[in-house]
Enzyme design. Structure first.
Site, PDB file in Angstrom:
ATOM      1  N   ASN A  70      28.179 -28.492 116.253  1.00  0.00           N
ATOM      2  CA  ASN A  70      27.742 -28.547 115.022  1.00  0.00           C
ATOM      3  C   ASN A  70      28.924 -29.039 114.156  1.00  0.00           C
ATOM      4  OD1 ASN A  70      24.818 -27.725 114.838  1.00  0.00           O
ATOM      5  ND2 ASN A  70      25.815 -26.307 116.269  1.00  0.00           N
ATOM      6  N   TRP A  71      30.110 -28.556 114.408  1.00  0.00           N
ATOM      7  CA  TRP A  71      31.136 -28.996 113.596  1.00  0.00           C
ATOM      8  C   TRP A  71      31.407 -30.475 113.563  1.00  0.00           C
ATOM      9  CZ3 TRP A  71      36.749 -27.126 115.583  1.00  0.00           C
ATOM     10  CH2 TRP A  71      37.669 -27.714 114.717  1.00  0.00           C
ATOM     11  N   HIS A 130      24.011 -31.727 125.098  1.00  0.00           N
ATOM     12  CA  HIS A 130      24.784 -30.679 126.034  1.00  0.00           C
ATOM     13  C   HIS A 130      24.818 -30.987 127.536  1.00  0.00           C
ATOM     14  CE1 HIS A 130      25.258 -28.220 122.507  1.00  0.00           C
ATOM     15  NE2 HIS A 130      23.825 -28.015 122.447  1.00  0.00           N
ATOM     16  N   ARG A 152      36.140 -26.815 124.810  1.00  0.00           N
ATOM     17  CA  ARG A 152      36.698 -25.608 124.162  1.00  0.00           C
ATOM     18  C   ARG A 152      37.203 -24.602 125.364  1.00  0.00           C
ATOM     19  NH1 ARG A 152      33.498 -21.392 120.132  1.00  0.00           N
ATOM     20  NH2 ARG A 152      35.600 -20.475 119.281  1.00  0.00           N
ATOM     21  N   SER A 160      31.431 -16.983 122.666  1.00  0.00           N
ATOM     22  CA  SER A 160      30.608 -17.594 121.593  1.00  0.00           C
ATOM     23  C   SER A 160      29.267 -17.408 122.231  1.00  0.00           C
ATOM     24  CB  SER A 160      31.130 -18.886 121.233  1.00  0.00           C
ATOM     25  OG  SER A 160      30.482 -19.343 120.387  1.00  0.00           O
ATOM     26  N   SER A 274      34.816 -30.376 106.468  1.00  0.00           N
ATOM     27  CA  SER A 274      34.491 -29.873 107.733  1.00  0.00           C
ATOM     28  C   SER A 274      35.096 -28.648 108.171  1.00  0.00           C
ATOM     29  CB  SER A 274      34.620 -30.887 108.845  1.00  0.00           C
ATOM     30  OG  SER A 274      35.812 -31.256 108.931  1.00  0.00           O
ATOM     31  N   ARG A 296      29.969 -18.547 113.293  1.00  0.00           N
ATOM     32  CA  ARG A 296      30.166 -17.145 113.323  1.00  0.00           C
ATOM     33  C   ARG A 296      31.683 -16.659 113.261  1.00  0.00           C
ATOM     34  NH1 ARG A 296      31.651 -13.579 117.586  1.00  0.00           N
ATOM     35  NH2 ARG A 296      32.811 -15.417 118.697  1.00  0.00           N
ATOM     36  N   GLY A 298      34.687 -18.933 114.185  1.00  0.00           N
ATOM     37  CA  GLY A 298      35.225 -20.112 114.344  1.00  0.00           C
ATOM     38  C   GLY A 298      36.915 -19.945 114.506  1.00  0.00           C
TER      39      GLY A 298
HETATM   40  P1  A3P Z   1      32.234 -18.804 117.353  1.00  0.00           P
HETATM   41  O1  A3P Z   1      30.962 -18.338 118.043  1.00  0.00           O
HETATM   42  O2  A3P Z   1      33.562 -18.612 118.419  1.00  0.00           O
HETATM   43  O3  A3P Z   1      32.535 -18.540 115.975  1.00  0.00           O
HETATM   44  P2  A3P Z   1      28.173 -25.172 118.641  1.00  0.00           P
HETATM   45  O4  A3P Z   1      28.049 -25.655 117.231  1.00  0.00           O
HETATM   46  O5  A3P Z   1      28.586 -26.162 119.864  1.00  0.00           O
HETATM   47  O6  A3P Z   1      27.035 -24.229 118.796  1.00  0.00           O
HETATM   48  O7  A3P Z   1      29.489 -24.309 118.688  1.00  0.00           O
HETATM   49  C1  A3P Z   1      29.490 -23.102 117.980  1.00  0.00           C
HETATM   50  C2  A3P Z   1      31.245 -22.579 117.652  1.00  0.00           C
HETATM   51  O8  A3P Z   1      31.637 -23.381 116.836  1.00  0.00           O
HETATM   52  C3  A3P Z   1      31.004 -21.231 116.966  1.00  0.00           C
HETATM   53  O9  A3P Z   1      32.249 -20.503 117.640  1.00  0.00           O
HETATM   54  C4  A3P Z   1      31.371 -21.565 115.313  1.00  0.00           C
HETATM   55  O10 A3P Z   1      31.876 -20.655 114.685  1.00  0.00           O
HETATM   56  C5  A3P Z   1      32.398 -22.788 115.799  1.00  0.00           C
HETATM   57  N1  A3P Z   1      32.410 -23.636 114.555  1.00  0.00           N
HETATM   58  C6  A3P Z   1      31.651 -24.296 113.909  1.00  0.00           C
HETATM   59  N2  A3P Z   1      32.152 -24.906 112.796  1.00  0.00           N
HETATM   60  C7  A3P Z   1      33.264 -24.873 112.862  1.00  0.00           C
HETATM   61  C8  A3P Z   1      34.358 -25.391 112.173  1.00  0.00           C
HETATM   62  N3  A3P Z   1      34.009 -26.156 111.093  1.00  0.00           N
HETATM   63  N4  A3P Z   1      35.751 -25.141 112.557  1.00  0.00           N
HETATM   64  C9  A3P Z   1      35.732 -24.127 113.566  1.00  0.00           C
HETATM   65  N5  A3P Z   1      34.937 -23.663 114.321  1.00  0.00           N
HETATM   66  C10 A3P Z   1      33.829 -23.805 114.116  1.00  0.00           C
END
Ligand code: A3P
Length: 340
Positions: A70-71, A130, A152, A160, A274, A296, A298
């Protein structure tokens, strides 16, 4: 709501509502031996996955769940839109077309007809998946579309995914971390084993159209800054310069790979928008009710609060067996990010 995210938010909110109503046995299905969430994907869509026609200028992001898709979804969209220098009118049209076509946030989500609708997109497409490379539509590799592989560290990914499983109605909850850990180690989760995923993608590390980047590489600069600020007490000006240079490094790499041409200032703006904090704050507008679950913590190293000594050992051994000495394994810096 962010207008460009209207369809996505409506879609995610609907998935949430559908999942709450779904019978537990309908939450998951297995396709060719791999589990998928039943409210997001369907066997019918997988059956026609190969009808997806990739274009050579498609921007593909491949990432196992919880690797930060999502990032990078936002990063790639912002880089592309900024580089293309669209007018306001063109941006509006782009949003309207995407909304009208009801496209879904991941390649494998949604109905089987979506691949036909995707053909109608009259601009450069950003496609997120994915899926493992051997499951991806063949045309992706044939077309030589560029693929950014986001990975990751295994332990934070596991943690996560655990919280994700236990916080959204789309996936069945686990009774305990220990029970979940066993499922993670045996690949009994949606999209299968993360170990297998990495082993398969490692086979593509020398493909000229594939570039791997790590979550930590994009994130660790933040830790460097803190260390620098604390250790050397640099002047505010030089710390700011350092921050500016570091924050943009990963994004520049991504922009160069896809051929997005942006100025330093434009890259900096994308980086600031971002940051985890910025994205979390806007998450209900960009991701609806799921926002607080997607964004969550990050951070790097959350696994230290979850793994027992035995679990650390078990994962260290499995990493050695599957990935030690491989190109992707080296890139992931297991010793730095996963050793207790
Ligand atoms: P955590 O659960 O460890 O916080 P996805 O988007 O693939 O579902 O991944 C989600 C994970 O990416 C989560 O990790 C989320 O917090 C983290 N994440 C989302 N946006 C982020 C950002 N801008 N910078 C760093 N981590 C990010």
């Amino acid at each position: 709501m962010d207008k460009s995210r209207k369809t996505v938010v409506e879609y995610l909110d609907k998935i949430w509502a559908d999942s709450e109503k779904a019978a537990p046995e309908d939450l998951l299905f297995s396709y060719k031996g791999i589990l998928y969430p039943g409210t997001l994907c369907s066997p019918e869509t997988f059956q026609v996955l190969d009808s997806f026609e990739a274009r050579s200028d498609d921007v593909i992001l491949a990432a196992y769940p919880k690797n930060g898709s999502n990032w990078l979804d936002q990063v790639l969209n912002d880089l592309e839109i900024t580089a293309a220098k669209y007018t306001e009118e063109e941006i509006k049209e782009r949003i309207n077309i995407t909304n009208e076509l009801s496209l879904f946030p991941r390649l494998e989500f949604g109905d089987p007809e979506k691949f036909k609708r995707m053909k109608e997109l009259p601009f450069r497409r950003i496609i997120i998946t994915h899926l493992s490379p051997q499951v991806l539509p063949k045309s992706i590799f044939k077309s030589k579309a560029k693929i950014l592989l986001l990975v990751r560290n295994l332990k934070d990914t596991a943690v996560s995914y655990f919280h994700f499983y236990n916080n959204i109605p789309t996936l069945p909850s686990f009774g305990s971390w220990d029970e979940y850990f066993t499922a993670f180690m045996h690949g009994k989760l949606c999209w299968g084993s993360y170990f297998d995923y990495l082993v398969e993608w490692n086979k593509h590390m020398d493909d000229e159209n594939v570039m791997a980047i790590t979550y930590e590489e994009l994130k660790e600069v933040h830790y460097c800054q803190i260390a620098l600020e604390q250790l050397f007490l640099l002047t505010i000006v030089s710390v700011k310069m350092h921050r500016h240079l570091n924050q943009t490094l990963g994004l520049k790499k991504i922009a160069d790979f896809f051929g997005f041409s942006l100025s330093e200032e434009e890259i900096q703006t994308v980086a600031e928008k971002s940051s985890f904090k910025a994205m979390k704050e806007k998450s209900s507008k960009t991701h609806g009710a799921l926002g607080k679950i997607f964004f969550r913590k990050g951070i790097i190293g959350d696994w230290k609060d979850h793994f027992s000594e035995a679990q650390n050992k078990e994962m260290d051994i499995k990493f050695e067996e599957c990935l030690a000495g491989t190109k992707l394994g080296e890139k992931m810096k297991y010793g730095l990010y996963c050793k207790a």
